[in-house]
Design a protein around this motif. Sequence first.
Motif, PDB file in Angstrom:
ATOM      1  N   THR A 180       0.830  -1.212   0.000  1.00 61.15           N
ATOM      2  CA  THR A 180       0.000   0.000   0.000  1.00 61.15           C
ATOM      3  C   THR A 180       0.863   1.260   0.000  1.00 61.15           C
ATOM      4  O   THR A 180       0.530   2.242  -0.677  1.00 61.15           O
ATOM      5  CB  THR A 180      -0.935  -0.005   1.222  1.00 61.15           C
ATOM      6  OG1 THR A 180      -1.731  -1.196   1.206  1.00 61.15           O
ATOM      7  CG2 THR A 180      -1.857   1.198   1.207  1.00 61.15           C
ATOM      8  N   LEU A 181       1.968   1.243   0.743  1.00 64.75           N
ATOM      9  CA  LEU A 181       2.871   2.403   0.755  1.00 64.75           C
ATOM     10  C   LEU A 181       3.400   2.698  -0.641  1.00 64.75           C
ATOM     11  O   LEU A 181       3.414   3.848  -1.090  1.00 64.75           O
ATOM     12  CB  LEU A 181       4.033   2.148   1.716  1.00 64.75           C
ATOM     13  CG  LEU A 181       3.788   2.308   3.211  1.00 64.75           C
ATOM     14  CD1 LEU A 181       5.062   2.020   3.979  1.00 64.75           C
ATOM     15  CD2 LEU A 181       3.280   3.713   3.544  1.00 64.75           C
ATOM     16  N   ILE A 182       3.857   1.651  -1.329  1.00 65.08           N
ATOM     17  CA  ILE A 182       4.435   1.869  -2.659  1.00 65.08           C
ATOM     18  C   ILE A 182       3.353   2.254  -3.667  1.00 65.08           C
ATOM     19  O   ILE A 182       3.556   3.137  -4.514  1.00 65.08           O
ATOM     20  CB  ILE A 182       5.190   0.607  -3.120  1.00 65.08           C
ATOM     21  CG1 ILE A 182       6.342   0.308  -2.159  1.00 65.08           C
ATOM     22  CG2 ILE A 182       5.714   0.784  -4.547  1.00 65.08           C
ATOM     23  CD1 ILE A 182       7.072  -0.984  -2.445  1.00 65.08           C
ATOM     24  N   THR A 238      -6.991 -12.672   6.029  1.00 67.92           N
ATOM     25  CA  THR A 238      -7.657 -11.530   5.399  1.00 67.92           C
ATOM     26  C   THR A 238      -7.689 -10.337   6.351  1.00 67.92           C
ATOM     27  O   THR A 238      -7.465  -9.190   5.940  1.00 67.92           O
ATOM     28  CB  THR A 238      -9.091 -11.911   4.992  1.00 67.92           C
ATOM     29  OG1 THR A 238      -9.052 -13.052   4.127  1.00 67.92           O
ATOM     30  CG2 THR A 238      -9.781 -10.766   4.273  1.00 67.92           C
ATOM     31  N   LEU A 239      -7.962 -10.602   7.627  1.00 67.91           N
ATOM     32  CA  LEU A 239      -7.985  -9.531   8.622  1.00 67.91           C
ATOM     33  C   LEU A 239      -6.606  -8.903   8.785  1.00 67.91           C
ATOM     34  O   LEU A 239      -6.477  -7.668   8.867  1.00 67.91           O
ATOM     35  CB  LEU A 239      -8.465 -10.091   9.965  1.00 67.91           C
ATOM     36  CG  LEU A 239      -8.520  -9.104  11.138  1.00 67.91           C
ATOM     37  CD1 LEU A 239      -9.479  -7.956  10.832  1.00 67.91           C
ATOM     38  CD2 LEU A 239      -8.936  -9.820  12.419  1.00 67.91           C
ATOM     39  N   ALA A 240      -5.556  -9.740   8.807  1.00 73.28           N
ATOM     40  CA  ALA A 240      -4.192  -9.211   8.931  1.00 73.28           C
ATOM     41  C   ALA A 240      -3.839  -8.342   7.732  1.00 73.28           C
ATOM     42  O   ALA A 240      -3.220  -7.273   7.872  1.00 73.28           O
ATOM     43  CB  ALA A 240      -3.206 -10.370   9.053  1.00 73.28           C
ATOM     44  N   THR A 241      -4.237  -8.774   6.545  1.00 73.94           N
ATOM     45  CA  THR A 241      -4.002  -7.977   5.340  1.00 73.94           C
ATOM     46  C   THR A 241      -4.731  -6.642   5.430  1.00 73.94           C
ATOM     47  O   THR A 241      -4.163  -5.579   5.118  1.00 73.94           O
ATOM     48  CB  THR A 241      -4.476  -8.750   4.098  1.00 73.94           C
ATOM     49  OG1 THR A 241      -3.768  -9.985   4.002  1.00 73.94           O
ATOM     50  CG2 THR A 241      -4.245  -7.947   2.829  1.00 73.94           C
ATOM     51  N   SER A 242      -5.966  -6.682   5.880  1.00 73.62           N
ATOM     52  CA  SER A 242      -6.748  -5.452   6.008  1.00 73.62           C
ATOM     53  C   SER A 242      -6.116  -4.492   7.001  1.00 73.62           C
ATOM     54  O   SER A 242      -6.081  -3.266   6.771  1.00 73.62           O
ATOM     55  CB  SER A 242      -8.177  -5.787   6.443  1.00 73.62           C
ATOM     56  OG  SER A 242      -8.799  -6.643   5.512  1.00 73.62           O
ATOM     57  N   MET A 243      -5.594  -5.025   8.107  1.00 77.54           N
ATOM     58  CA  MET A 243      -4.959  -4.166   9.096  1.00 77.54           C
ATOM     59  C   MET A 243      -3.714  -3.497   8.540  1.00 77.54           C
ATOM     60  O   MET A 243      -3.439  -2.321   8.809  1.00 77.54           O
ATOM     61  CB  MET A 243      -4.613  -4.996  10.341  1.00 77.54           C
ATOM     62  CG  MET A 243      -5.813  -5.513  11.111  1.00 77.54           C
ATOM     63  SD  MET A 243      -6.896  -4.190  11.695  1.00 77.54           S
ATOM     64  CE  MET A 243      -5.805  -3.349  12.850  1.00 77.54           C
ATOM     65  N   GLY A 244      -2.940  -4.248   7.751  1.00 80.94           N
ATOM     66  CA  GLY A 244      -1.761  -3.661   7.119  1.00 80.94           C
ATOM     67  C   GLY A 244      -2.128  -2.538   6.173  1.00 80.94           C
ATOM     68  O   GLY A 244      -1.471  -1.480   6.140  1.00 80.94           O
ATOM     69  N   ILE A 245      -3.181  -2.749   5.380  1.00 80.05           N
ATOM     70  CA  ILE A 245      -3.644  -1.718   4.447  1.00 80.05           C
ATOM     71  C   ILE A 245      -4.138  -0.486   5.207  1.00 80.05           C
ATOM     72  O   ILE A 245      -3.789   0.652   4.862  1.00 80.05           O
ATOM     73  CB  ILE A 245      -4.768  -2.281   3.557  1.00 80.05           C
ATOM     74  CG1 ILE A 245      -4.223  -3.397   2.660  1.00 80.05           C
ATOM     75  CG2 ILE A 245      -5.393  -1.179   2.711  1.00 80.05           C
ATOM     76  CD1 ILE A 245      -5.303  -4.159   1.916  1.00 80.05           C
ATOM     77  N   ILE A 246      -4.942  -0.706   6.234  1.00 77.03           N
ATOM     78  CA  ILE A 246      -5.499   0.413   7.006  1.00 77.03           C
ATOM     79  C   ILE A 246      -4.402   1.213   7.697  1.00 77.03           C
ATOM     80  O   ILE A 246      -4.432   2.457   7.729  1.00 77.03           O
ATOM     81  CB  ILE A 246      -6.519  -0.119   8.037  1.00 77.03           C
ATOM     82  CG1 ILE A 246      -7.751  -0.673   7.314  1.00 77.03           C
ATOM     83  CG2 ILE A 246      -6.925   0.975   9.019  1.00 77.03           C
ATOM     84  CD1 ILE A 246      -8.704  -1.429   8.226  1.00 77.03           C
ATOM     85  N   MET A 249      -2.650   3.335   5.085  1.00 76.40           N
ATOM     86  CA  MET A 249      -3.526   4.422   4.644  1.00 76.40           C
ATOM     87  C   MET A 249      -3.665   5.511   5.701  1.00 76.40           C
ATOM     88  O   MET A 249      -3.782   6.698   5.383  1.00 76.40           O
ATOM     89  CB  MET A 249      -4.890   3.859   4.247  1.00 76.40           C
ATOM     90  CG  MET A 249      -4.850   2.971   2.999  1.00 76.40           C
ATOM     91  SD  MET A 249      -6.422   2.201   2.604  1.00 76.40           S
ATOM     92  CE  MET A 249      -7.371   3.613   2.102  1.00 76.40           C
ATOM     93  N   SER A 250      -3.640   5.093   6.974  1.00 74.87           N
ATOM     94  CA  SER A 250      -3.758   6.090   8.055  1.00 74.87           C
ATOM     95  C   SER A 250      -2.474   6.943   8.130  1.00 74.87           C
ATOM     96  O   SER A 250      -2.553   8.146   8.394  1.00 74.87           O
ATOM     97  CB  SER A 250      -4.010   5.394   9.384  1.00 74.87           C
ATOM     98  OG  SER A 250      -2.925   4.574   9.748  1.00 74.87           O
ATOM     99  N   ILE A 251      -1.327   6.327   7.890  1.00 72.07           N
ATOM    100  CA  ILE A 251      -0.076   7.076   7.892  1.00 72.07           C
ATOM    101  C   ILE A 251      -0.032   8.074   6.730  1.00 72.07           C
ATOM    102  O   ILE A 251       0.399   9.213   6.874  1.00 72.07           O
ATOM    103  CB  ILE A 251       1.135   6.117   7.813  1.00 72.07           C
ATOM    104  CG1 ILE A 251       1.243   5.307   9.115  1.00 72.07           C
ATOM    105  CG2 ILE A 251       2.430   6.880   7.545  1.00 72.07           C
ATOM    106  CD1 ILE A 251       2.346   4.279   9.088  1.00 72.07           C
ATOM    107  N   LEU A 252      -0.535   7.618   5.562  1.00 72.63           N
ATOM    108  CA  LEU A 252      -0.518   8.455   4.360  1.00 72.63           C
ATOM    109  C   LEU A 252      -1.699   9.407   4.290  1.00 72.63           C
ATOM    110  O   LEU A 252      -1.788  10.199   3.348  1.00 72.63           O
ATOM    111  CB  LEU A 252      -0.505   7.541   3.123  1.00 72.63           C
ATOM    112  CG  LEU A 252       0.702   6.625   2.970  1.00 72.63           C
ATOM    113  CD1 LEU A 252       0.449   5.597   1.893  1.00 72.63           C
ATOM    114  CD2 LEU A 252       1.957   7.432   2.674  1.00 72.63           C
TER     115      LEU A 252
END
Length: 257
Positions: A180-182, A238-246, A249-252
């Motif tokens: 997500t960062l990249i 799936t939940l772990a993936t969602s947490m990484g994305i969130i 996104m919160s940092i950005l």
Amino acid sequence: MKTLSYEEQTKITRAIIKAAVLMLEFGAESKLIEQTSQRMGKALGVDSVEISLIPSAIVLTTLKQDQSVTTTRRAHHKPINMSIVCDVQTICINLEKHQHPVQEVMQLLKDIQPNYYNRWLVVFMVGFACASFAYLRGADMPAFFITFLASSVAMFVRQELARKQFILLLSFGMTAFVATLIASLSQLNGISSTANIALSSSVLLLVPGFPFINSFLDAVKGYLSMGWGRWLQATLLTLATSMGIIFAMSILNIKGW
């Protein structure tokens, strides 16, 4: 009718459960594991094989006349690899055609090794697949190349975390965070008009499709404990993936896809 000593039956039981554990660890569905175990048992000379499966272990009993041998083995989570399952199936078929001694069967099972693709080929193909999906969804060329970069780097990160034996949930979360960062580069200075497609497509490599499919097949075929276990594992990934994305996104300060 040929009789078996307790020691011989014990060796047969160990060979069968070795095959069953290999299949469970590398992603075979429960029905196939049970059928293969029963076929191997019949070919090796026992009357029947009874097997109980849970996601983390196998309990297996072989019966020969009035004699029974029961053993238990723990199954450790490993990456899905159908070549291992095919190798075990091949050994089972050859055993049915030609009566090999149990010592030879056990050695063949021990000699099975995963056939891994070149890691850089995997990185490239995963990146290309995610980018192609983005293109099919209508992404412009900048988003296409950014998706390729994000998913390729994410796959490399996932490989490194797996090599260092990180917990799978943590591995998925960190990989989604990096992807997500990249992918967010597509939003800088208006580089792409389809940045949302790049963001969503770059994490497709983390979709746990195989565990979800296996959980459904196990539940339909009556293996409810295995079905629930695999479904819960896929849901947690799936939940772990969602947490990484969130988190990314919160940092950005990105509001959404």
